[in-house]
Design a protein around this motif. Structure first.
Motif, PDB file in Angstrom:
ATOM      1  N   UNK A 157      14.632  -2.584  26.953  1.00 10.09           N
ATOM      2  CA  UNK A 157      14.722  -2.244  28.367  1.00 10.09           C
ATOM      3  C   UNK A 157      14.430  -3.488  29.193  1.00 10.09           C
ATOM      4  N   UNK A 158      15.181  -3.681  30.238  1.00  8.48           N
ATOM      5  CA  UNK A 158      14.929  -4.764  31.182  1.00  8.48           C
ATOM      6  C   UNK A 158      15.142  -4.187  32.574  1.00  8.48           C
ATOM      7  N   UNK A 159      14.173  -4.415  33.427  1.00  8.89           N
ATOM      8  CA  UNK A 159      14.216  -3.868  34.784  1.00  8.89           C
ATOM      9  C   UNK A 159      14.428  -2.353  34.768  1.00  8.89           C
ATOM     10  N   UNK A 160      13.831  -1.692  33.762  1.00 11.40           N
ATOM     11  CA  UNK A 160      13.913  -0.246  33.674  1.00 11.40           C
ATOM     12  C   UNK A 160      15.235   0.287  33.141  1.00 11.40           C
ATOM     13  N   UNK A 161      16.121  -0.590  32.696  1.00 13.09           N
ATOM     14  CA  UNK A 161      17.430  -0.163  32.209  1.00 13.09           C
ATOM     15  C   UNK A 161      17.591  -0.509  30.734  1.00 13.09           C
ATOM     16  N   UNK A 162      18.241   0.366  29.984  1.00 12.85           N
ATOM     17  CA  UNK A 162      18.436   0.081  28.560  1.00 12.85           C
ATOM     18  C   UNK A 162      19.392  -1.084  28.359  1.00 12.85           C
ATOM     19  N   UNK A 163      19.153  -1.822  27.276  1.00  6.23           N
ATOM     20  CA  UNK A 163      20.025  -2.949  26.936  1.00  6.23           C
ATOM     21  C   UNK A 163      20.017  -3.152  25.430  1.00  6.23           C
ATOM     22  N   UNK A 164      21.045  -3.805  24.949  1.00 10.06           N
ATOM     23  CA  UNK A 164      21.079  -4.189  23.547  1.00 10.06           C
ATOM     24  C   UNK A 164      20.482  -5.581  23.463  1.00 10.06           C
ATOM     25  N   UNK A 165      19.522  -5.763  22.577  1.00  7.57           N
ATOM     26  CA  UNK A 165      18.875  -7.057  22.405  1.00  7.57           C
ATOM     27  C   UNK A 165      19.918  -8.083  21.969  1.00  7.57           C
ATOM     28  N   UNK A 166      19.865  -9.268  22.544  1.00  7.43           N
ATOM     29  CA  UNK A 166      20.813 -10.333  22.195  1.00  7.43           C
ATOM     30  C   UNK A 166      20.327 -11.051  20.943  1.00  7.43           C
ATOM     31  N   UNK A 167      21.083 -10.939  19.850  1.00  7.27           N
ATOM     32  CA  UNK A 167      20.721 -11.593  18.597  1.00  7.27           C
ATOM     33  C   UNK A 167      21.642 -12.783  18.308  1.00  7.27           C
ATOM     34  N   UNK A 168      22.346 -13.243  19.335  1.00  6.73           N
ATOM     35  CA  UNK A 168      23.304 -14.326  19.160  1.00  6.73           C
ATOM     36  C   UNK A 168      22.685 -15.551  18.504  1.00  6.73           C
TER      37      UNK A 168
END
Length: 162
Positions: free
Chosen positions: A12-23
């Motif tokens: 979560x970032x800024x209260x919103x779901x996100x997929x973690x960047x594993x690049x």
């Protein structure tokens, strides 16, 4: 009393779901093994043992479904990365306590395969239920858990009593 900062949320970032960047993560060899149980009432077990189930062999169907489930995890677990499943083994056996399902999944990727192993077990268990539900609606799916994992930043893991 000292103030503590809560740990940063990875999904979560800024209260919103996100997929973690594993690049930037280096792909490494990873494995995970999970298990689950399907508890069978007497009538469902009898149908399975006698081979009289009208839908066919639940154990074979469950094994194939588990293999497919391991490869479709990112479609079902919303924030899970799609990763290449480079190997999967799903064992479905009838034991005294019920149907035991054990799945081991392997990859070389920047993130682990725990969810793929757990998905394989869960999908296999659901297929056992579906194949035997005409014999009994009292079938129970239980005990789904991670038994072991290797690789990755968090290191190896082995469940107690597993």
């Amino acid at each position: 009393m000292a103030e503590t900062t809560p740990p940063a949320l990875t999904h979560f970032r800024d209260g919103l779901p996100r997929m973690v960047d594993v690049t930037g993560k280096v792909p490494t060899v990873r494995t995970a093994t999970a298990e689950g149980w399907v508890r069978l009432p007497a009538e469902a077990r009898a149908a399975l043992e006698a081979g009289t189930n009208p839908k066919g062999d639940p154990l074979t169907v469950a094994r194939l479904a588990g293999l497919a489930g391991s490869k479709r995890t990112a479609d079902l677990i919303l924030l899970c990365h799609p990763i290449p499943v480079t190997g999967a083994d799903v064992q479905v056996t009838l034991e005294d306590a019920g149907v035991r399902i054990v799945a081991t999944v392997r990859t070389t990727a920047p993130t682990g395969v725990e969810m793929e192993a757990l998905s394989a077990v869960t999908v296999a268990a659901l297929n056992v239920y579906d194949m035997l539900k005409a014999a009994s609606k009292a079938i129970e799916i239980t005990g789904i858990r991670l038994l072991a994992k290797t690789g990755g930043k968090s290191g190896d893991y082995a469940a107690q009593g597993g």
